[in-house]
Design a protein around this motif. Structure first.
Motif, PDB file in Angstrom:
ATOM      1  N   ASN A 152      26.197  37.226  -4.806  1.00 53.04           N
ATOM      2  CA  ASN A 152      27.120  37.646  -5.853  1.00 53.04           C
ATOM      3  C   ASN A 152      27.276  39.166  -5.883  1.00 53.04           C
ATOM      4  OD1 ASN A 152      24.695  38.477  -6.802  1.00 53.04           O
ATOM      5  ND2 ASN A 152      24.748  37.301  -8.716  1.00 53.04           N
TER       6      ASN A 152
ATOM      7  N   SER B 282      21.049  37.197  -4.818  1.00 49.56           N
ATOM      8  CA  SER B 282      21.858  37.010  -6.014  1.00 49.56           C
ATOM      9  C   SER B 282      20.996  37.072  -7.269  1.00 49.56           C
ATOM     10  CB  SER B 282      22.574  35.661  -5.969  1.00 49.56           C
ATOM     11  OG  SER B 282      23.426  35.599  -4.849  1.00 49.56           O
TER      12      SER B 282
ATOM     13  N   THR C  66      21.545  39.697 -10.193  1.00 47.73           N
ATOM     14  CA  THR C  66      21.791  39.268 -11.565  1.00 47.73           C
ATOM     15  C   THR C  66      20.765  39.880 -12.510  1.00 47.73           C
ATOM     16  OG1 THR C  66      22.589  37.180 -10.660  1.00 47.73           O
ATOM     17  CG2 THR C  66      22.147  37.243 -13.033  1.00 47.73           C
TER      18      THR C  66
ATOM     19  N   GLU D 125      21.691  42.290 -15.644  1.00 50.23           N
ATOM     20  CA  GLU D 125      21.353  42.018 -17.042  1.00 50.23           C
ATOM     21  C   GLU D 125      20.530  43.155 -17.634  1.00 50.23           C
ATOM     22  OE1 GLU D 125      21.350  37.131 -16.768  1.00 50.23           O
ATOM     23  OE2 GLU D 125      19.463  38.220 -16.968  1.00 50.23           O
TER      24      GLU D 125
ATOM     25  N   ASP E  73      16.259  35.412 -14.250  1.00 48.63           N
ATOM     26  CA  ASP E  73      16.358  35.904 -12.874  1.00 48.63           C
ATOM     27  C   ASP E  73      15.278  36.927 -12.550  1.00 48.63           C
ATOM     28  OD1 ASP E  73      18.742  34.608 -11.629  1.00 48.63           O
ATOM     29  OD2 ASP E  73      19.651  35.324 -13.499  1.00 48.63           O
TER      30      ASP E  73
END
Lengths: 272, 327
Positions: free
Chosen positions: A205, A227, A231, A235, A245
């Motif tokens: 991502n 990813s 992530t 965050e 994550d």
């Protein structure tokens, strides 16, 4: 030169130790890290890519894809900066392997092996110095981001994000260390590492939302450990949230170290 | 101080693929001696040293350094040895002093002590001026000296020198020899490998000739030369006209065939029994033959090598030099 070379009489050690204690191991690791640092000072060109990459990638991706993916550059930055950091640091971790190989090819490693020192110290020292490299990339990318309008709202989460990235990259560098110890040349390490890292960082991502990917690729990208790390960093930097994550990433890092550190050390000692 | 030999090795074996690099080497080196391991390139000298210095694990056989087994107690052995390799084991990218500091600290010295000792050693090896320069800019001889200096930080009682003078110019080689002699005076035991026969002859108390992974001969330089047999007696006759008379006398008294170099009026004859030389000299005096020069020539180690191994060390020497140029 007419100087007579004077040699000192031999000293028979009064105390012979069979094993190296933890304290000596730690101090030898620090000495090896110190060695890596003075080598860095002597070969600043090795840092050029580390220092330039954050600038080039941040500019390139932000202005090329910002409009297409997120509508504008400033809207793209919160997603992009964590991706650039992770990509840069994970790529930089490969250098651990190539440098280890190059280092082991020089005669100086023969001397390390003939000294009464912990076998793991040269490895541990090299990996320790590399964290400085990761910290530099992380800080620089954040700085470049801030220059072009990145305004993260995560507070202390930003520091945590940086630490998470450094710890993960350190864990990943054990993989390259194993490759470095076992491969024949530094080029081999580089080649194999690129083959693994390119798809791993791009099929994630990092630069595009996974929702835009075809059905078969989306689960792959979502499951990609890169990813998860990205992530987690997003965050943390955007809102300071410590999400699942972060945990997944840390578990992943622990697993990598648990598997690759013993393998690397064993391979190194067998060679040593 | 402990008693017993510095090195004891029995039946050391190391195989690389199908190549039995070391194929059952026995060595015994007494304390305080210079022991020479002589052989051409690829004979297994470096591999033998690597096993004795705990760098390689022997596949068979055993070795003890001052009574400590190299496989069972590698860390103890490493506290007793210094190793100087064929190719300098120093860090090219950092300065000579930085090298010494790193090695000193790894040996347990503090930063300050390591620096002091490093400077001291660099000074005594004539490298004080180059202390701050990166080793990559050193000449071959300087690098070799730095390498040896770093092996001496802990003043180890046993020092391995793997071809310490290969590729050095004669002057630097002479300096290296002086250093080695100095080490032995200081009580160190030295094991050195060399391809140079005169080096082993000059320095070593005992010599092992090694070829294709095996010790093919062992003894003092004189003993090895003795294996090839006779020395030669050399006479130079003052009056060249008397040369033939002298030859006749030599052949009669020594009972061997003499050879003559006409231009120098030199007579050479194999000397089997030194006792007879007295008889020969008396005979020459009786016949009124005056001598300018008389000498005994022992066989050179080159001849020893040829006799024992069936090939000369010189050919291997040249191959080694080619390799160095290529490298």
């Amino acid at each position: 030169m007419t100087a007579l070379i004077e040699t000192r009489p031999a000293v028979f050690p009064t105390q012979l130790t069979k094993h190296i204690g933890l304290r000596d191991t730690v101090s030898q690791t620090f000495t090896m890290a110190y060695r890596a640092l003075i080598r860095l000072r002597r070969t600043p060109e090795q840092w050029a890519d580390v220092l330039l990459m954050p600038f080039i990638f941040t500019f390139m991706f932000a202005f090329l894809f910002g409009g297409a993916i997120a509508g504008s550059v400033s809207d793209y930055l919160p997603a992009l900066i964590p991706a650039i950091i992770v990509q840069g640091v994970v790529q930089a971790s490969v250098v651990t392997g190539t440098q280890l190989r190059e280092d082991m090819d020089t005669g100086v490693f023969d001397r390390f092996r003939s000294l009464p020192m912990a076998r793991i110290a040269p490895l541990a020292g090299a990996l320790m110095t590399d964290t400085i490299r990761y910290a530099a990339i992380t800080a620089l990318t954040m700085l470049v981001g801030a220059l072009i309008g990145w305004r993260p709202g995560g507070g202390w989460g930003i520091v945590l994000a940086g630490l998470l990235v450094i710890v993960t990259a350190w864990a990943v560098s054990w993989i390259w260390a194993l490759l470095g110890v076992t491969a024949r040349t530094a080029g081999t390490v580089q080649g194999i590492a690129m083959l693994i890292m390119m798809p791993l960082t791009f099929f994630s991502n990092a630069f595009v939302p996974t929702s835009t990917l075809p059905d078969w690729l989306r689960p792959v990208a979502d499951a990609n450990p890169v990813s998860h790390l990205i992530t987690a960093v997003r965050e943390l930097t955007i809102s300071g949230t410590v999400g699942w994550d972060v945990l997944w990433t840390l578990i992943g890092a622990v697993v990598i170290v648990a598997v690759f550190a013993p393998l690397t050390v064993r391979a190194y000692i067998r060679k040593a | 101080m402990i008693t017993g030999p510095a090195i004891e090795a029995e039946g050391l074996v190391k195989v690389f693929g199908t190549n039995r690099a070391v194929d059952g080497v026995d060595l015994r080196v007494e304390q305080g001696a210079v022991y020479g391991v002589l052989g051409p390139n690829g004979a297994g000298k470096t591999t033998t040293i690597s096993m004795l210095a705990t760098l390689l694990r022997p596949e068979a056989g055993a070795a003890r350094i001052f009574g400590h087994d190299v496989v069972a107690e590698p860390n103890v052995v490493r506290q007793l040895i210094g190793v100087t390799g064929q190719y300098a084991s120093v860090d090219e990218k950092v300065s000579g002093l930085e090298n010494m500091i790193v090695f000193g600290r790894l040996l347990g010295l503090s930063h300050r002590e390591a620096k002091r000792k490093g400077l001291e050693l660099l000074e005594s090896f004539g490298l004080a001026d180059a202390a701050k320069r990166p080793v990559g800019k050193y000449s071959g001889g300087m690098r070799r000296r730095l390498d040896l200096a770093s092996s001496l930080i802990s003043q180890p009682p046993l020092i391995f020198l793997d071809e310490p003078t290969t590729g050095l110019d004669p002057r630097t080689r002479g300096q290296m020899w002086d250093v080695i002699r100095g080490l032995v005076e200081g009580g160190s035991t030295v094991l050195l490998t060399t391809q140079y026969l005169d080096e082993a002859d000059q320095l070593a108390d005992r010599i092992a000739v090694i070829d294709r992974g095996k010790v093919v001969a062992e003894g003092t330089a004189d003993e090895l030369k003795g294996m090839v047999g006779t020395s030669s007696l050399l006479l130079r006759v003052a009056d060249a006209a008397q040369t033939l008379v002298a030859v006749a006398a030599v052949e009669q008294v020594l009972g061997t065939t003499a050879t003559v170099t006409p231009e120098a009026a030199r007579v050479t004859a194999p000397m089997t029994d030194p006792e007879r030389v007295t008889d020969l000299l008396i005979r020459l005096r009786e016949q009124g033959i005056r001598l300018d020069e008389i000498s005994v020539q022992k066989p050179t180690l080159d001849e020893v090598f040829l006799t024992i191994t069936g090939h000369t060390a010189e050919t291997a020497d040249e191959a080694a030099e080619d390799e160095e140029v290529a490298a």
